[in-house]
Design a protein around this motif. Structure first.
Motif, PDB file in Angstrom:
ATOM      1  N   UNK A 155      58.597  81.651   0.965  1.00 43.58           N
ATOM      2  CA  UNK A 155      59.834  82.438   0.973  1.00 43.58           C
ATOM      3  C   UNK A 155      60.989  81.563   1.470  1.00 43.58           C
ATOM      4  N   UNK A 156      60.764  80.820   2.541  1.00 48.68           N
ATOM      5  CA  UNK A 156      61.806  79.936   3.071  1.00 48.68           C
ATOM      6  C   UNK A 156      62.217  78.897   2.027  1.00 48.68           C
ATOM      7  N   UNK A 157      61.244  78.371   1.321  1.00 47.99           N
ATOM      8  CA  UNK A 157      61.522  77.355   0.296  1.00 47.99           C
ATOM      9  C   UNK A 157      62.327  77.948  -0.858  1.00 47.99           C
ATOM     10  N   UNK A 158      61.916  79.103  -1.358  1.00 46.62           N
ATOM     11  CA  UNK A 158      62.604  79.737  -2.483  1.00 46.62           C
ATOM     12  C   UNK A 158      64.027  80.145  -2.094  1.00 46.62           C
ATOM     13  N   UNK A 159      64.186  80.666  -0.893  1.00 50.50           N
ATOM     14  CA  UNK A 159      65.509  81.131  -0.458  1.00 50.50           C
ATOM     15  C   UNK A 159      66.462  79.987  -0.138  1.00 50.50           C
ATOM     16  N   UNK A 160      65.938  78.900   0.383  1.00 48.12           N
ATOM     17  CA  UNK A 160      66.813  77.845   0.870  1.00 48.12           C
ATOM     18  C   UNK A 160      67.369  78.254   2.224  1.00 48.12           C
ATOM     19  N   UNK A 161      67.980  77.330   2.918  1.00 44.09           N
ATOM     20  CA  UNK A 161      68.365  77.583   4.312  1.00 44.09           C
ATOM     21  C   UNK A 161      69.449  78.637   4.530  1.00 44.09           C
ATOM     22  N   UNK A 162      70.215  78.979   3.505  1.00 45.91           N
ATOM     23  CA  UNK A 162      71.323  79.912   3.721  1.00 45.91           C
ATOM     24  C   UNK A 162      71.077  81.319   3.191  1.00 45.91           C
ATOM     25  N   UNK A 163      69.885  81.587   2.686  1.00 42.93           N
ATOM     26  CA  UNK A 163      69.643  82.893   2.081  1.00 42.93           C
ATOM     27  C   UNK A 163      68.645  83.740   2.859  1.00 42.93           C
ATOM     28  N   UNK A 164      68.348  83.327   4.068  1.00 48.00           N
ATOM     29  CA  UNK A 164      67.526  84.128   4.961  1.00 48.00           C
ATOM     30  C   UNK A 164      67.892  83.749   6.389  1.00 48.00           C
ATOM     31  N   UNK A 165      67.496  84.592   7.323  1.00 46.82           N
ATOM     32  CA  UNK A 165      67.719  84.305   8.735  1.00 46.82           C
ATOM     33  C   UNK A 165      66.545  84.873   9.517  1.00 46.82           C
ATOM     34  N   UNK A 166      66.237  84.211  10.597  1.00 43.91           N
ATOM     35  CA  UNK A 166      65.175  84.671  11.490  1.00 43.91           C
ATOM     36  C   UNK A 166      65.726  84.670  12.914  1.00 43.91           C
ATOM     37  N   UNK A 167      65.429  85.715  13.629  1.00 45.80           N
ATOM     38  CA  UNK A 167      65.819  85.813  15.026  1.00 45.80           C
ATOM     39  C   UNK A 167      64.561  86.094  15.825  1.00 45.80           C
ATOM     40  N   UNK A 168      64.261  85.212  16.758  1.00 46.17           N
ATOM     41  CA  UNK A 168      63.075  85.407  17.596  1.00 46.17           C
ATOM     42  C   UNK A 168      63.505  86.076  18.895  1.00 46.17           C
ATOM     43  N   UNK A 169      62.805  87.119  19.239  1.00 46.90           N
ATOM     44  CA  UNK A 169      63.085  87.864  20.455  1.00 46.90           C
ATOM     45  C   UNK A 169      61.815  87.879  21.300  1.00 46.90           C
ATOM     46  N   UNK A 170      61.614  86.846  22.116  1.00 44.24           N
ATOM     47  CA  UNK A 170      60.392  86.793  22.917  1.00 44.24           C
ATOM     48  C   UNK A 170      60.368  87.935  23.935  1.00 44.24           C
ATOM     49  N   UNK A 171      59.181  88.269  24.434  1.00 45.96           N
ATOM     50  CA  UNK A 171      59.054  89.434  25.315  1.00 45.96           C
ATOM     51  C   UNK A 171      60.001  89.454  26.519  1.00 45.96           C
ATOM     52  N   UNK A 172      60.244  88.312  27.174  1.00 46.53           N
ATOM     53  CA  UNK A 172      61.133  88.360  28.334  1.00 46.53           C
ATOM     54  C   UNK A 172      62.542  88.795  27.932  1.00 46.53           C
ATOM     55  N   UNK A 173      63.034  88.306  26.797  1.00 45.70           N
ATOM     56  CA  UNK A 173      64.345  88.720  26.302  1.00 45.70           C
ATOM     57  C   UNK A 173      64.290  90.165  25.827  1.00 45.70           C
ATOM     58  N   UNK A 174      63.255  90.508  25.083  1.00 44.83           N
ATOM     59  CA  UNK A 174      63.070  91.880  24.602  1.00 44.83           C
ATOM     60  C   UNK A 174      63.100  92.858  25.781  1.00 44.83           C
ATOM     61  N   UNK A 175      62.342  92.550  26.829  1.00 41.00           N
ATOM     62  CA  UNK A 175      62.277  93.445  27.989  1.00 41.00           C
ATOM     63  C   UNK A 175      63.638  93.600  28.653  1.00 41.00           C
ATOM     64  N   UNK A 176      64.388  92.491  28.758  1.00 39.83           N
ATOM     65  CA  UNK A 176      65.716  92.546  29.371  1.00 39.83           C
ATOM     66  C   UNK A 176      66.664  93.390  28.517  1.00 39.83           C
ATOM     67  N   UNK A 177      66.682  93.145  27.204  1.00 39.29           N
ATOM     68  CA  UNK A 177      67.565  93.895  26.309  1.00 39.29           C
ATOM     69  C   UNK A 177      67.171  95.373  26.294  1.00 39.29           C
ATOM     70  N   UNK A 178      65.866  95.646  26.262  1.00 40.90           N
ATOM     71  CA  UNK A 178      65.401  97.037  26.273  1.00 40.90           C
ATOM     72  C   UNK A 178      65.862  97.743  27.557  1.00 40.90           C
ATOM     73  N   UNK A 179      65.690  97.082  28.699  1.00 41.82           N
ATOM     74  CA  UNK A 179      66.120  97.678  29.975  1.00 41.82           C
ATOM     75  C   UNK A 179      67.628  97.920  29.987  1.00 41.82           C
ATOM     76  N   UNK A 180      68.409  96.965  29.482  1.00 42.38           N
ATOM     77  CA  UNK A 180      69.868  97.138  29.413  1.00 42.38           C
ATOM     78  C   UNK A 180      70.225  98.344  28.551  1.00 42.38           C
ATOM     79  N   UNK A 181      69.572  98.463  27.412  1.00 41.51           N
ATOM     80  CA  UNK A 181      69.868  99.585  26.512  1.00 41.51           C
ATOM     81  C   UNK A 181      69.437 100.913  27.123  1.00 41.51           C
ATOM     82  N   UNK A 182      68.304 100.894  27.798  1.00 48.82           N
ATOM     83  CA  UNK A 182      67.827 102.120  28.438  1.00 48.82           C
ATOM     84  C   UNK A 182      68.827 102.583  29.506  1.00 48.82           C
ATOM     85  N   UNK A 183      69.360 101.623  30.272  1.00 50.04           N
ATOM     86  CA  UNK A 183      70.369 101.967  31.286  1.00 50.04           C
ATOM     87  C   UNK A 183      71.626 102.559  30.645  1.00 50.04           C
ATOM     88  N   UNK A 184      71.902 102.160  29.404  1.00 46.42           N
ATOM     89  CA  UNK A 184      73.051 102.679  28.665  1.00 46.42           C
ATOM     90  C   UNK A 184      72.733 104.009  27.979  1.00 46.42           C
TER      91      UNK A 184
END
Length: 189
Positions: free
Chosen positions: A33-62
């Motif tokens: 998929x990455x090869x067919x799309x080329x570098x500008x036709x897809x994006x990936x965002x990694x959200x490791x658990x420590x970041x996920x937990x922080x963002x989730x807690x922030x959103x929950x507080x909101x």
């Protein structure tokens, strides 16, 4: 993924919802998929658990829920693709109030007409299935790196094996390490 490339995927790669594929097949397909799309036709965002937990807690507080976090992640990827391509049509799985994604896109791209289609089972569309493959492959790569880093296997899902791995990690590394490998709001944790 911009939706215009769907024919390329469906004509031979065998892209489908990652839940229907083995881990090995997901990894192989993601590279294609990455090869067919080329570098500008897809994006990936990694959200490791420590970041996920922080963002989730922030959103929950909101006063926000898990769907707000899912929308945030989806929109981050969409923004990255939309910055690189003139795509005007987005198809996304509907997991909550469709305004969650629509409103964030309007803020990010106020002068751009974007046709956002949200529906349950959107993985039936090849571009959405390809996105699920990329996301799952990214998760699998993270699992491999994390297992190597800690010198132990981290099983996927929710099971007795997951609980045992968590207990072993806490015994070996201390409870503060759990937030780096697990989503803390899940019942299993």
């Amino acid at each position: 993924l911009p939706t215009g490339r769907s024919a390329t995927f469906s004509s031979g790669l065998g892209v489908m919802d990652c839940k229907r594929l083995t881990d090995r097949r997901v990894t192989d397909l993601a590279a294609k998929v990455r090869e067919v799309c080329g570098p500008k036709r897809f994006a990936e965002v990694e959200l490791p658990p420590d970041t996920y937990n922080r963002v989730y807690d922030d959103m929950k507080r909101e006063g926000k829920n898990l769907n707000a976090l899912l929308a945030w992640g989806h929109v981050r990827v969409m923004e990255n693709v939309l910055k690189q391509t003139p795509c005007h049509r987005i198809i996304a799985d509907q997991f909550g109030d469709e305004r969650l994604i629509r409103s964030r896109l309007k803020v990010a791209f106020p002068n751009r007409k974007i046709n956002l289609i949200q529906r349950h089972g959107a993985e039936d569309h090849t571009a959405v299935a390809a996105a699920s493959v990329l996301a799952r492959a990214r998760f699998l790569a993270w699992m491999t790196r994390t297992s190597e880093r800690y010198g132990m296997t981290f099983p996927k899902g929710a099971s007795a094996a997951v609980t045992e791995a968590a207990r072993a990690l806490v015994a070996k590394q201390g409870p503060e390490e759990l937030c780096k490998v697990a989503k803390l709001h899940f019942r299993t944790t």
